[in-house]
Design an enzyme around this catalytic site. Sequence first.
Site, PDB file in Angstrom:
ATOM      1  N   ARG A  89     -20.086   6.871   0.512  1.00 42.62           N
ATOM      2  CA  ARG A  89     -20.044   8.095  -0.497  1.00 42.62           C
ATOM      3  C   ARG A  89     -20.282   7.572  -1.790  1.00 42.62           C
ATOM      4  O   ARG A  89     -20.361   6.340  -2.327  1.00 42.62           O
ATOM      5  CB  ARG A  89     -18.424   8.272  -0.718  1.00 42.62           C
ATOM      6  N   ARG A 116     -11.549   2.373  -4.376  1.00 43.21           N
ATOM      7  CA  ARG A 116     -12.651   3.457  -4.297  1.00 43.21           C
ATOM      8  C   ARG A 116     -14.165   2.745  -4.011  1.00 43.21           C
ATOM      9  O   ARG A 116     -14.604   2.140  -5.064  1.00 43.21           O
ATOM     10  CB  ARG A 116     -12.863   4.144  -5.415  1.00 43.21           C
ATOM     11  N   GLU A 171      -3.199   8.130  -2.518  1.00 42.44           N
ATOM     12  CA  GLU A 171      -3.846   8.795  -1.148  1.00 42.44           C
ATOM     13  C   GLU A 171      -4.116   7.737  -0.255  1.00 42.44           C
ATOM     14  O   GLU A 171      -4.995   6.894  -0.526  1.00 42.44           O
ATOM     15  CB  GLU A 171      -4.923   9.680  -1.685  1.00 42.44           C
ATOM     16  N   ARG A 213      -7.842   1.083   2.294  1.00 41.94           N
ATOM     17  CA  ARG A 213      -6.527   1.382   1.522  1.00 41.94           C
ATOM     18  C   ARG A 213      -5.562   0.838   2.373  1.00 41.94           C
ATOM     19  O   ARG A 213      -4.561   0.461   1.649  1.00 41.94           O
ATOM     20  CB  ARG A 213      -6.583   2.735   1.213  1.00 41.94           C
TER      21      ARG A 213
END
Length: 424
Positions: A262, A277, A349, A391
């Site tokens: 991403r 991230r 998340e 994560r």
Amino acid sequence: MLDPKRLRNDLQGCATQLARRGYQLETETIESLEEQRKQLQVTTQELQAERNTQSKAIGQAKAKGEDAAPILEAVADLGDRLKAAETQLQEVQQQLDAILLGIPNIPQPDVPDGRDEDDNVEIRRWGEPRQLDFEPKDHVDLGEQIGGLDFDTAAKLTGSRFAVMSGGIARLHRALIQFMLDLHTTEHGYTETYVPYIVNAESLRGTGQLPKFEEDLFKLHHEQDFYLIPTAEVPVTNIVRDVIIEDETMPRKYVAHTPCFRSEAGSYGKDTRGMIRQHQFEKVELVQVVRPGDSLAAHEELTGHAEAVLQRLELPYRVVDLCTGDIGFSASRTYDLEVWLPGQGKYREISSCSNFEDFQARRLRARWRNPGTNKPELVHTLNGSGLAVGRTLVAILENYQDAGGRVAIPAALQPYMGGLQRLE
RNA sequence: GGAGAGGUGGCUGAGUGGUCGAAAGCGGCGGUCUUGAAAACCGUUGACCGGCGACGGUCCGGGGGUUCGAAUCCCUCCCUCUCCGCCA
């Protein structure tokens, strides 16, 4: 894509539903284009019908050895008129399609209303965050102490938002992937699937990343429009693109482990520390393709499958029902799983489980042959992370640390770590 | 990378400018026969768009072109297969 029929027949109703998620439907533009489309389509079809009958007449005349010249003369300018009408129709249709592809899905009626993530609704919690009698470190500090989590080297190799892992941490990372795949295949009934990490534009259009979100993707320099996948959802869901699925093979349940890429455009300054991230991360993804009536139940089931991973790893988490303003473009409803991170002192998340109903299926032309009617109907598609591996690694490091900065290995993972009980 | 052959309905496969949305076979569905099943025989069987409907239109890998008319001719892209070379 929404059902064009529904949009035509109930434009205002659609606009109202879409307004709940903060999307303003251009009703006037659509109405006017739709009107033009109808007229042009009728004209075009009339001209086509005339061409067909006249051409047939010419064929018959010639077959009988008659003179076809008079008919030929009569249709001399038909081709030009037809072409003009077709061109106009095509232009209007393209404008209409462009709008249609940009309209998000309609939220389910019981999705909570709201503007952004602050309005999301927590629906349950599992597990208790450990009471620590010391100041918890975050995963970056723990990684540095244990060794094997290196962002500086990654920055040298590539740039920001990448990680180099080694030793026990790299092994733990791999163990997580194996553990998740085994759980979903042996206990939850998913079929392990290996897919390309590069996809074409058509696949991205099918699941809804294109045309609207191209800036989030890494595009390859290549003669064809190739992109790195942002999630396994894209290649896996596209397995059923242009397929009419027989009832016996429903529901389809796929699990795939892939890297995800991403660009994180627009998230400058967000989560810059650590591996929360990244431009590249591993994910185990669950995808279900179900009969249209079954998707609500499948959504609950799939979310439970993702939760099972956290439960086996004994990581405290909560389930959040995303509000209308926060659900993704293609989703009709989304549950986020948020894991407790002691290093940040909050839930973050770790999985996102969505029901797309027929929104993706319509773009994908993914259908199921209904044995009741023997007619093809659009399927419903769903997916969820089961889980985001990076994560999950972060969550284990931070939740299983002790006062000395050592990290225990969760019991469920020890078989995958050769019996190792802690990283130090 | 070089040379060649192909892409047609759920599948196999015919069709090289004119009533072709497309032969035939297989498969599927319905029926006759049978206690039941098989076999045999008969019938039926693609998707999409517009329309309440009658009906009309589109689709033979994708896109463009030639023509009154294209599955059939031309251009281009994609994909598959065979042989040679290279390679994890």
